[in-house]
Design an enzyme around this catalytic site. Sequence first.
Site, short mmCIF file in Angstrom:
data_model
loop_
_atom_site.label_atom_id
_atom_site.label_comp_id
_atom_site.label_asym_id
_atom_site.label_seq_id
_atom_site.Cartn_x
_atom_site.Cartn_y
_atom_site.Cartn_z
N CYS A 1 -17.51 66.35 75.19
CA CYS A 1 -17.98 64.83 75.21
C CYS A 1 -16.50 64.35 75.16
O CYS A 1 -15.60 63.26 75.44
CB CYS A 1 -18.38 64.09 74.35
SG CYS A 1 -17.65 64.50 72.52
N GLN B 1 -18.54 83.45 50.73
CA GLN B 1 -17.72 82.58 50.36
C GLN B 1 -16.36 82.36 51.38
O GLN B 1 -15.69 81.08 51.36
CB GLN B 1 -17.10 82.17 48.92
CG GLN B 1 -18.43 82.29 48.26
CD GLN B 1 -17.83 82.03 46.65
OE1 GLN B 1 -17.78 81.53 45.90
NE2 GLN B 1 -18.25 83.17 45.74
N ASN B 2 -16.32 83.47 51.98
CA ASN B 2 -15.07 83.52 53.26
C ASN B 2 -15.34 83.23 54.23
O ASN B 2 -16.86 83.09 54.80
CB ASN B 2 -14.74 85.05 52.91
CG ASN B 2 -14.82 85.91 51.77
OD1 ASN B 2 -13.89 84.73 50.86
ND2 ASN B 2 -14.47 87.50 51.08
N VAL B 3 -14.85 82.68 54.95
CA VAL B 3 -14.15 81.76 56.46
C VAL B 3 -14.07 82.73 57.36
O VAL B 3 -13.66 83.05 58.46
CB VAL B 3 -13.90 80.82 56.55
CG1 VAL B 3 -14.01 79.70 55.39
CG2 VAL B 3 -11.83 80.99 55.82
N GLY C 1 -16.01 90.21 44.25
CA GLY C 1 -14.91 89.64 44.66
C GLY C 1 -14.72 88.19 44.01
O GLY C 1 -14.56 87.93 45.02
N PRO D 1 -13.52 93.77 38.76
CA PRO D 1 -12.36 94.85 37.89
C PRO D 1 -11.91 93.72 36.63
O PRO D 1 -11.72 94.32 35.78
CB PRO D 1 -10.72 95.12 39.01
CG PRO D 1 -11.22 95.42 40.03
CD PRO D 1 -12.19 93.77 40.00
N HIS E 1 -18.74 78.17 53.34
CA HIS E 1 -17.63 77.40 53.48
C HIS E 1 -16.85 77.38 55.04
O HIS E 1 -15.74 77.48 55.48
CB HIS E 1 -16.56 78.52 52.93
CG HIS E 1 -16.66 77.63 50.96
ND1 HIS E 1 -15.99 79.06 50.26
CD2 HIS E 1 -17.47 77.43 50.53
CE1 HIS E 1 -16.60 78.42 49.27
NE2 HIS E 1 -17.18 77.24 49.74
N SER F 1 -15.40 84.90 41.27
CA SER F 1 -14.88 84.74 39.97
C SER F 1 -16.14 84.15 39.57
O SER F 1 -16.40 84.37 37.79
CB SER F 1 -13.77 84.34 39.33
OG SER F 1 -14.29 82.71 40.11
#
Length: 251
Positions: free
Chosen positions: A155, A105-107, A192, A219, A123, A194
Amino acid sequence: MKAEPKYIPQSILSHIDKDTRITALTGAGISAESGIPTFRGKDGLWKKFRAEELATPEAFRKDHRTVWEWYRFRQDIIGKASPNPAHHALAEMEKLFCNFHIITQNVDGLHRRAGSSRLCCLHGDIWEARCIREGTVTACLPGKDGDPVPLCPSCGALMRPNIVWFGEALPADELEKSYRLARGSDIFLVIGTSSLVYPAAALPMIAYQAGAALIEVNPDESPLSEIAVHIKEKAGTAVPGILEEFRSALG
């Protein structure tokens, strides 16, 4: 009597081989350990704007220069960060297993910088730009305030960050690939994240219902914790440990 492994139950390790299908879903928590802020909440305030105000198609149409300034600011922060031990351990897992993939999900591109290549970027990628007319995607090098807004080399139309903004759907091809990987996994690692933001949050349940063993590295408790092997450590510690247990199981 042989001691039970610290992270992965022996009942799972005893069944793995190089063809075991393993998928890792990663979220902001893995990048936070590299010092990258979430760019939301208190971390998202920039020149009196919040991320939710800038990361939208409407904001880009209204003031594309300011939106690009913000993304260059983010690129500057991300570019100074380095992949952490969790990123590197996942890249090593790709070398161990023929069917290992990451859904992220990280960019920020840290998985790629660590050496991972089998990636599904839900994402988008902050290091890419996309033509608003043709949809052509090109590499997007970091710039600075005052630089011209990127234009399509084909273009001449405006380029936008190749990121999924608020109010936009996830790219259909990446989403379908992620569903396919989840359904086909033997082991599904959740690292990492939720597990609250959909549609990505549905992927662990899809994998679980298809028979995969769920391994959660977090955690804190999450909605998955009751059905997963829950490892209550940060990714930078736990994921290298998981890698070593996989290596040992493969002999």
